[in-house]
Design a protein around this motif. Structure first.
Motif, PDB file in Angstrom:
ATOM      1  N   SER A 173       7.862 -13.541   5.971  1.00 48.53           N
ATOM      2  CA  SER A 173       8.293 -14.870   6.429  1.00 48.53           C
ATOM      3  C   SER A 173       7.092 -15.823   6.516  1.00 48.53           C
ATOM      4  O   SER A 173       7.214 -17.010   6.239  1.00 48.53           O
ATOM      5  CB  SER A 173       9.066 -14.789   7.740  1.00 48.53           C
ATOM      6  N   GLU A 174       5.914 -15.297   6.901  1.00 48.33           N
ATOM      7  CA  GLU A 174       4.706 -16.147   6.881  1.00 48.33           C
ATOM      8  C   GLU A 174       4.421 -16.591   5.446  1.00 48.33           C
ATOM      9  O   GLU A 174       4.155 -17.764   5.186  1.00 48.33           O
ATOM     10  CB  GLU A 174       3.509 -15.379   7.451  1.00 48.33           C
ATOM     11  N   ASP A 176       6.469 -16.920   2.949  1.00 47.42           N
ATOM     12  CA  ASP A 176       7.463 -17.881   2.455  1.00 47.42           C
ATOM     13  C   ASP A 176       7.219 -19.273   3.016  1.00 47.42           C
ATOM     14  O   ASP A 176       7.367 -20.268   2.330  1.00 47.42           O
ATOM     15  CB  ASP A 176       8.877 -17.404   2.794  1.00 47.42           C
ATOM     16  N   ARG A 177       6.810 -19.352   4.289  1.00 48.18           N
ATOM     17  CA  ARG A 177       6.560 -20.676   4.900  1.00 48.18           C
ATOM     18  C   ARG A 177       5.234 -21.257   4.438  1.00 48.18           C
ATOM     19  O   ARG A 177       5.127 -22.419   4.080  1.00 48.18           O
ATOM     20  CB  ARG A 177       6.538 -20.555   6.428  1.00 48.18           C
ATOM     21  N   TRP A 178       4.177 -20.434   4.441  1.00 47.99           N
ATOM     22  CA  TRP A 178       2.835 -20.964   4.211  1.00 47.99           C
ATOM     23  C   TRP A 178       2.596 -21.345   2.755  1.00 47.99           C
ATOM     24  O   TRP A 178       1.835 -22.264   2.478  1.00 47.99           O
ATOM     25  CB  TRP A 178       1.784 -19.935   4.616  1.00 47.99           C
ATOM     26  N   SER A 180       4.756 -22.472   0.627  1.00 47.68           N
ATOM     27  CA  SER A 180       5.641 -23.525   0.143  1.00 47.68           C
ATOM     28  C   SER A 180       4.872 -24.836   0.282  1.00 47.68           C
ATOM     29  O   SER A 180       4.091 -25.018   1.225  1.00 47.68           O
ATOM     30  CB  SER A 180       6.897 -23.496   1.002  1.00 47.68           C
ATOM     31  N   TRP A 183       4.353 -28.657   4.264  1.00 48.55           N
ATOM     32  CA  TRP A 183       4.225 -28.155   5.640  1.00 48.55           C
ATOM     33  C   TRP A 183       4.712 -29.252   6.576  1.00 48.55           C
ATOM     34  O   TRP A 183       4.021 -30.255   6.771  1.00 48.55           O
ATOM     35  CB  TRP A 183       2.771 -27.806   5.968  1.00 48.55           C
ATOM     36  N   ASP A 185       6.043 -28.417   9.750  1.00 55.58           N
ATOM     37  CA  ASP A 185       6.286 -27.823  11.068  1.00 55.58           C
ATOM     38  C   ASP A 185       5.025 -27.745  11.927  1.00 55.58           C
ATOM     39  O   ASP A 185       4.956 -26.952  12.857  1.00 55.58           O
ATOM     40  CB  ASP A 185       6.879 -26.418  10.886  1.00 55.58           C
TER      41      ASP A 185
END
Ligand SMILES: C[S@@+](CC[C@H](N)C(=O)[O-])C[C@H]1O[C@@H](n2cnc3c(N)ncnc32)[C@H](O)[C@@H]1O
Length: 268
Positions: A173-174, A176-178, A180, A183, A185
């Motif tokens: 999950s880190e 997938d978020r990082w 992309s 940012w 969030d």
């Protein structure tokens, strides 16, 4: 729990990086003074660039060249930069700092990689709308900054199943978020300084992510424009060593005192 790394602070100039040996760091995470932003105008005069956009970036290019020398082969340079708006004799226009840093870091020898866009929370999202609700003369709000990414040469190589690489890994999950590109969030950082000024600090989560994405535990992270030391303490709390260069002697002295006391990273 990873044991914290050391923090070393040097009062000096990002354009020469005193005390930082060639090929001695694995990652640079930084945010330089932004050209064409009123807060940094006096500093660029001191650096010898006056108010000229190209001359300001020529001084920053010297810092990118110094970072190139300091990084190991395959090391990463991450630069947080925002564009600027200024009304000159020809009227209102954009000064594309991100484009200039991209081209100049490439000229310094770096290979550009896909970059990140940091969408900042804005108090006044319509600040640049100008003519309100009537087309066509309104301006788009500048609510993103760039995190430009560069590498010195090709990817780094490691032995198979390198234990340090494994213990430095991130979760799915880190990842997938990082990894992309947008940012959205991250909270904005506290800007007030003890003297009542503005620090231009970025939020600690920004360097934390970059440190985990692009370095291994036990490696060394450099911030050539250290400011309040956000990168340095983010790196140290993640088990990396950190070197900060800061030109402002009062700021550098404060950082050095904090490093000598072995203080942990301040809360977000
Ligand atoms: C945008 S701020 C960095 C903020 C930092 N990322 C933080 O979170 O606090 C830029 C910093 O670079 C410093 N600086 C400007 N020119 C410099 C130079 N030539 N060498 C070293 N530091 C410099 C400024 O004094 C300022 O503290």
């Amino acid at each position: 729990m990873v044991s914290p790394g050391w923090v070393r602070v040097i009062e000096g100039d990002a354009r020469t990086l005193p005390g930082v040996g060639p090929e001695s760091v694995q990652l640079v995470v930084t945010s330089p003074p932004y050209p064409m932003i009123p807060q940094w105008d006096p500093l660029f005069v001191e650096l010898g660039a006056g108010g000229d956009f190209a001359a300001m970036h020529a001084e920053l290019e010297r810092a990118w060249r110094a970072c190139f020398r300091a990084l190991c082969e395959g090391g990463i340079l991450a630069v947080n930069i925002g564009d600027a708006l200024r009304t000159g004799p020809e009227g209102f226009r954009l000064w594309p700092n991100h484009a200039e840093v991209l081209l100049r870091a490439e000229a310094a020898g770096f290979r550009p990689l896909p970059y990140l866009l940091w969408k900042k929370p804005m108090n006044r999202p319509n600040a640049y709308l100008g003519s309100g609700f009537l087309p066509p003369n309104a301006y788009v709000t500048l609510d993103c900054e760039f995190i430009l990414l560069f590498r010195k040469g090709g990817p780094r190589r490691f032995p198979p199943k390198d234990p340090r690489r494994r213990s430095s890994g991130y979760s799915r999950s880190e990842r997938d978020r990082w990894f992309s590109q947008l940012w959205g969030d991250l909270r904005a950082a506290r800007q007030a300084t003890p003297e009542g000024g503005r620090s231009a600090a970025f939020p600690p989560e920004l360097p934390r992510r970059l440190v985990r994405m692009f370095s291994l535990e036990g490696e060394t992270v450099l911030d050539p424009f250290a400011g309040t030391g956000t990168t340095l303490w983010a790196a140290a709390e993640l088990g990396r060593n950190a070197i900060g260069i800061e030109r402002d002697s009062a700021l550098a002295a404060r950082l050095r005192r904090r490093a000598e006391r072995g203080e942990p990273a301040p809360a977000d």
